[in-house]
Every structure is written in structure tokens, then in C-alpha cells.
Design a protein around this motif. Structure first.
Motif, PDB file in Angstrom:
ATOM      1  N   ALA A  18       0.848  -1.181   0.000  1.00 16.36           N
ATOM      2  CA  ALA A  18       0.000   0.000   0.000  1.00 16.36           C
ATOM      3  C   ALA A  18       0.885   1.231   0.000  1.00 16.36           C
ATOM      4  CB  ALA A  18      -0.913   0.000   1.228  1.00 16.36           C
ATOM      5  N   GLN A  19       0.431   2.251  -0.662  1.00 22.26           N
ATOM      6  CA  GLN A  19       1.190   3.486  -0.688  1.00 22.26           C
ATOM      7  C   GLN A  19       0.313   4.629  -0.234  1.00 22.26           C
ATOM      8  OE1 GLN A  19       2.926   4.112  -4.566  1.00 22.26           O
ATOM      9  NE2 GLN A  19       4.881   3.327  -3.862  1.00 22.26           N
ATOM     10  N   SER A  20       0.924   5.579   0.420  1.00 18.10           N
ATOM     11  CA  SER A  20       0.261   6.842   0.702  1.00 18.10           C
ATOM     12  C   SER A  20       1.123   7.928   0.075  1.00 18.10           C
ATOM     13  CB  SER A  20       0.080   7.023   2.206  1.00 18.10           C
ATOM     14  OG  SER A  20       1.326   6.933   2.845  1.00 18.10           O
ATOM     15  N   SER A  21       0.932   9.155   0.508  1.00 25.66           N
ATOM     16  CA  SER A  21       1.666  10.230  -0.151  1.00 25.66           C
ATOM     17  C   SER A  21       1.940  11.359   0.808  1.00 25.66           C
ATOM     18  CB  SER A  21       0.873  10.756  -1.358  1.00 25.66           C
ATOM     19  OG  SER A  21      -0.365  11.306  -0.938  1.00 25.66           O
ATOM     20  N   ILE A  22       2.904  12.178   0.438  1.00 21.25           N
ATOM     21  CA  ILE A  22       3.131  13.462   1.089  1.00 21.25           C
ATOM     22  C   ILE A  22       2.675  14.544   0.128  1.00 21.25           C
ATOM     23  CG2 ILE A  22       5.033  12.691   2.551  1.00 21.25           C
ATOM     24  CD1 ILE A  22       6.957  13.940   0.486  1.00 21.25           C
ATOM     25  N   ARG A  23       2.308  15.686   0.687  1.00 23.43           N
ATOM     26  CA  ARG A  23       1.829  16.794  -0.145  1.00 23.43           C
ATOM     27  C   ARG A  23       2.724  17.999   0.085  1.00 23.43           C
ATOM     28  NH1 ARG A  23      -1.500  21.211   0.658  1.00 23.43           N
ATOM     29  NH2 ARG A  23      -1.816  20.592   2.839  1.00 23.43           N
ATOM     30  N   LEU A  24       3.149  18.601  -1.009  1.00 18.40           N
ATOM     31  CA  LEU A  24       3.941  19.822  -0.916  1.00 18.40           C
ATOM     32  C   LEU A  24       2.995  21.007  -0.756  1.00 18.40           C
ATOM     33  CD1 LEU A  24       6.679  19.022  -3.561  1.00 18.40           C
ATOM     34  CD2 LEU A  24       6.645  18.555  -1.106  1.00 18.40           C
ATOM     35  N   ILE A  25       3.280  21.833   0.242  1.00 17.02           N
ATOM     36  CA  ILE A  25       2.326  22.852   0.668  1.00 17.02           C
ATOM     37  C   ILE A  25       2.401  24.118  -0.176  1.00 17.02           C
ATOM     38  CG2 ILE A  25       1.701  24.371   2.596  1.00 17.02           C
ATOM     39  CD1 ILE A  25       2.699  22.194   4.481  1.00 17.02           C
ATOM     40  N   ALA A  26       3.608  24.527  -0.545  1.00 14.07           N
ATOM     41  CA  ALA A  26       3.761  25.828  -1.211  1.00 14.07           C
ATOM     42  C   ALA A  26       4.931  25.781  -2.176  1.00 14.07           C
ATOM     43  CB  ALA A  26       3.951  26.936  -0.180  1.00 14.07           C
ATOM     44  N   GLY A  27       5.081  26.862  -2.936  1.00 12.52           N
ATOM     45  CA  GLY A  27       6.208  26.976  -3.844  1.00 12.52           C
ATOM     46  C   GLY A  27       5.919  26.451  -5.234  1.00 12.52           C
ATOM     47  N   GLN A  28       6.985  26.177  -5.964  1.00 12.19           N
ATOM     48  CA  GLN A  28       6.840  25.805  -7.369  1.00 12.19           C
ATOM     49  C   GLN A  28       6.138  24.471  -7.575  1.00 12.19           C
ATOM     50  OE1 GLN A  28      10.668  25.140  -9.262  1.00 12.19           O
ATOM     51  NE2 GLN A  28      11.604  24.612  -7.302  1.00 12.19           N
ATOM     52  N   HIS A  29       6.160  23.603  -6.572  1.00  7.81           N
ATOM     53  CA  HIS A  29       5.478  22.303  -6.670  1.00  7.81           C
ATOM     54  C   HIS A  29       4.256  22.244  -5.769  1.00  7.81           C
ATOM     55  CE1 HIS A  29       8.844  20.903  -9.031  1.00  7.81           C
ATOM     56  NE2 HIS A  29       9.683  21.134  -8.047  1.00  7.81           N
ATOM     57  N   ARG A  30       3.685  23.382  -5.454  1.00  7.45           N
ATOM     58  CA  ARG A  30       2.548  23.453  -4.536  1.00  7.45           C
ATOM     59  C   ARG A  30       1.424  22.499  -4.957  1.00  7.45           C
ATOM     60  NH1 ARG A  30      -1.017  28.891  -3.097  1.00  7.45           N
ATOM     61  NH2 ARG A  30      -2.445  27.865  -1.643  1.00  7.45           N
ATOM     62  N   GLY A  31       0.939  21.724  -3.976  1.00 10.62           N
ATOM     63  CA  GLY A  31      -0.155  20.793  -4.222  1.00 10.62           C
ATOM     64  C   GLY A  31       0.275  19.455  -4.782  1.00 10.62           C
ATOM     65  N   ARG A  32       1.536  19.332  -5.145  1.00 12.56           N
ATOM     66  CA  ARG A  32       2.027  18.077  -5.719  1.00 12.56           C
ATOM     67  C   ARG A  32       2.075  17.003  -4.644  1.00 12.56           C
ATOM     68  NH1 ARG A  32       5.507  16.985 -10.183  1.00 12.56           N
ATOM     69  NH2 ARG A  32       5.366  14.740 -10.543  1.00 12.56           N
ATOM     70  N   LYS A  33       1.597  15.824  -4.973  1.00 11.77           N
ATOM     71  CA  LYS A  33       1.651  14.689  -4.064  1.00 11.77           C
ATOM     72  C   LYS A  33       2.715  13.712  -4.551  1.00 11.77           C
ATOM     73  CE  LYS A  33      -3.075  14.911  -2.324  1.00 11.77           C
ATOM     74  NZ  LYS A  33      -4.341  14.177  -2.109  1.00 11.77           N
ATOM     75  N   LEU A  34       3.508  13.216  -3.620  1.00 15.63           N
ATOM     76  CA  LEU A  34       4.577  12.282  -3.929  1.00 15.63           C
ATOM     77  C   LEU A  34       4.338  10.981  -3.187  1.00 15.63           C
ATOM     78  CD1 LEU A  34       7.626  14.695  -3.578  1.00 15.63           C
ATOM     79  CD2 LEU A  34       6.536  13.956  -5.702  1.00 15.63           C
ATOM     80  N   PRO A  35       4.467   9.839  -3.865  1.00  9.84           N
ATOM     81  CA  PRO A  35       4.209   8.553  -3.203  1.00  9.84           C
ATOM     82  C   PRO A  35       5.225   8.252  -2.116  1.00  9.84           C
ATOM     83  CG  PRO A  35       5.131   8.208  -5.397  1.00  9.84           C
ATOM     84  CD  PRO A  35       4.838   9.680  -5.278  1.00  9.84           C
ATOM     85  N   VAL A  36       4.758   7.575  -1.085  1.00  7.71           N
ATOM     86  CA  VAL A  36       5.585   7.170   0.049  1.00  7.71           C
ATOM     87  C   VAL A  36       5.340   5.692   0.313  1.00  7.71           C
ATOM     88  CG1 VAL A  36       6.015   7.480   2.517  1.00  7.71           C
ATOM     89  CG2 VAL A  36       5.471   9.458   1.091  1.00  7.71           C
ATOM     90  N   LEU A  37       6.410   4.934   0.469  1.00  8.39           N
ATOM     91  CA  LEU A  37       6.257   3.526   0.789  1.00  8.39           C
ATOM     92  C   LEU A  37       5.642   3.362   2.175  1.00  8.39           C
ATOM     93  CD1 LEU A  37       9.657   1.999  -0.377  1.00  8.39           C
ATOM     94  CD2 LEU A  37       7.452   1.817  -1.516  1.00  8.39           C
ATOM     95  N   SER A  38       4.658   2.480   2.304  1.00 14.28           N
ATOM     96  CA  SER A  38       4.139   2.151   3.617  1.00 14.28           C
ATOM     97  C   SER A  38       5.139   1.254   4.328  1.00 14.28           C
ATOM     98  CB  SER A  38       2.797   1.428   3.492  1.00 14.28           C
ATOM     99  OG  SER A  38       1.823   2.287   2.940  1.00 14.28           O
ATOM    100  N   ALA A  39       5.341   1.507   5.603  1.00 10.06           N
ATOM    101  CA  ALA A  39       6.331   0.740   6.349  1.00 10.06           C
ATOM    102  C   ALA A  39       5.925   0.630   7.805  1.00 10.06           C
ATOM    103  CB  ALA A  39       7.700   1.395   6.246  1.00 10.06           C
ATOM    104  N   ASP A  40       6.120  -0.538   8.371  1.00  7.48           N
ATOM    105  CA  ASP A  40       5.872  -0.724   9.790  1.00  7.48           C
ATOM    106  C   ASP A  40       6.842   0.140  10.578  1.00  7.48           C
ATOM    107  OD1 ASP A  40       3.961  -2.626   9.182  1.00  7.48           O
ATOM    108  OD2 ASP A  40       5.380  -4.298   9.340  1.00  7.48           O
ATOM    109  N   GLY A  41       6.331   0.849  11.590  1.00 10.04           N
ATOM    110  CA  GLY A  41       7.194   1.601  12.481  1.00 10.04           C
ATOM    111  C   GLY A  41       7.573   2.982  12.003  1.00 10.04           C
ATOM    112  N   LEU A  42       7.044   3.451  10.867  1.00 13.88           N
ATOM    113  CA  LEU A  42       7.375   4.802  10.404  1.00 13.88           C
ATOM    114  C   LEU A  42       6.480   5.819  11.105  1.00 13.88           C
ATOM    115  CD1 LEU A  42       8.012   4.395   6.590  1.00 13.88           C
ATOM    116  CD2 LEU A  42       9.582   4.162   8.493  1.00 13.88           C
ATOM    117  N   ARG A  43       7.068   6.913  11.539  1.00 12.01           N
ATOM    118  CA  ARG A  43       6.341   7.936  12.296  1.00 12.01           C
ATOM    119  C   ARG A  43       6.007   9.128  11.406  1.00 12.01           C
ATOM    120  NH1 ARG A  43       8.163  12.517  14.606  1.00 12.01           N
ATOM    121  NH2 ARG A  43      10.356  11.932  14.521  1.00 12.01           N
TER     122      ARG A  43
END
Length: 199
Positions: A18-43
Motif C-alpha cells: 500500500a502506498q500513501s503520499s506526502i503533499r507539498l504545501i507551497a512553492g513551485q510544486h505546490r499541491g504536488r503529491k509524492l508517493p511514500v512507501l508504507s512501512a511498519d514503524g514509520l512515524r
């Protein structure tokens, strides 16, 4: 998973089921979502904390050389690039997470990002490069923040550098050199976060 950066426990297992994402808040890539690997123990680090931090850094991030000591999902490093940092060096111990950082770097076509799959403490014990902004957001309850601060004082910080430190709220504030001025401090849930500037 993450609205900000992923963090791992030692030996945390990475799964690509399963993958989730991070979202860039501002700047030239504002609103862009980047995939993040799901991992046990990640905070996760929340968007709220990230937005507060970059409000603090608003006048300092453009044109800066940044070091992300425990990159995880890369949320802070990629946000810095989006806000026109000159360069960002991302250190990440977990090989799969580092590979995902490199993949997201390619998605953004950001040739000013350097992803290094390494142990941060070992890396900081090597030859020095002076950075303007440093992010220290390590896994909790391993005393890594204090060890990292101690190593950063050995040639890694430019004149008037800014250092962001994130720790668990139950831990005391890290011990910092006399020339580190605490300029901002907040808590959010289980997270205490502080911004220091060299004087």
C-alpha cells in the motif's frame, strides 16, 4: 501514511502493498503529491507542523543549502526545494526509503537534490560541508537528536545557520552550544519542535 515525513524503527520492514503520499504545501510544486512507501514503524509528521516550520523559515529558505539528516519520506527536503532552496542533501538509512526518495526526485526533475543512503551519525563524522538550514527529525527514543546536534557543531553549519530539531514531548530539550539561540518553539501532540539559529 504520511502527511509529512516517515520515520522508522530499527529493522522496520518496508512493504509496497500500500502506498500513501506526502503533499507539498507551497512553492513551485505546490499541491504536488509524492508517493511514500508504507512501512511498519514509520512515524508521520503532520502537515500542521511542517506548515508552521516553513512559516518560520519563510525569509531564509530561498537560496539556502539544506541538510535533511533523517529524510524518511523527504517531506521537509522536498518542501525546501519547492520553496527554492539552492540545494538539499537527504540522508536516509533505510535502503527502500532512500530509493523512493530518488524516485520522487526524478518525478520533480529536481537535480539539486542529493539522496544518500547512509547512517546519519557515521556520515556526520566524515568530511564537512557547511549548510544554511539543517533538519534534525530522527526516530524517537533513541537519543539521536542529541548525538546529531553534537556532530553538527563540528564544521557542518554555516554562519548564522538555522537548525530545526524535532523530539518527543516527554524528553527534555536538547543541550545545545551557547551560540545556538532558540528562536521558535512549539508542541503538537507528542511532538516538540524547536528552531535554533547560530549567533
Amino acid at each position: 501514511m504520511n502527511k509529512a515525513r516517515a520515520r522508522k524503527r530499527p529493522n522496520a520492514s518496508i512493504t509496497t502493498k500500500a502506498q500513501s503520499s506526502i503533499r507539498l504545501i507551497a512553492g513551485q510544486h505546490r499541491g504536488r503529491k509524492l508517493p511514500v512507501l508504507s512501512a511498519d514503524g514509520l512515524r508521520p509528521t503532520t502537515d500542521r507542523v511542517k506548515e508552521t516550520l516553513f512559516n518560520w523559515l519563510m525569509t531564509d529558505i530561498q537560496g539556502s543549502k539544506c541538510l535533511d539528516c533523517f529524510a524518511g519520506a523527504g517531506s521537509l527536503g522536498f518542501e525546501a526545494v519547492s520553496r527554492h532552496a539552492e540545494s538539499v542533501t537527504m540522508l536516509e538509512l533505510n535502503e527502500a526509503a532512500a530509493q523512493q526518495l530518488k524516485a520522487n526526485q526524478q518525478l520533480l526533475k529536481a537535480d539539486n537534490i542529493d539522496v544518500i543512503n547512509t547512517n546519519t551519525l557515521s556520515y556526520l563524522a566524515t568530511s564537512k560541508t557547511a549548510f544554511d538550514v539543517v533538519f534534525v527529525d530522527p526516530p524517537f527514543r533513541q537519543q539521536l537528536a542529541q548525538q546529531t546536534i553534537d556532530l553538527l557543531t563540528q564544521g557542518w553549519l554555516a554562519e548564522h545557520a538555522l537548525v530545526y530539531v524535532e523530539t518527543e514531548t516527554e524528553s527534555p530539550a536538547p543541550q545545545v552550544p551557547a551560540n545556538w539561540q532558540l528562536i521558535k518553539e512549539k508542541t503538537a501532540g507528542q511532538v516538540a519542535y524547536r528552531l535554533y539559529q547560530l549567533t
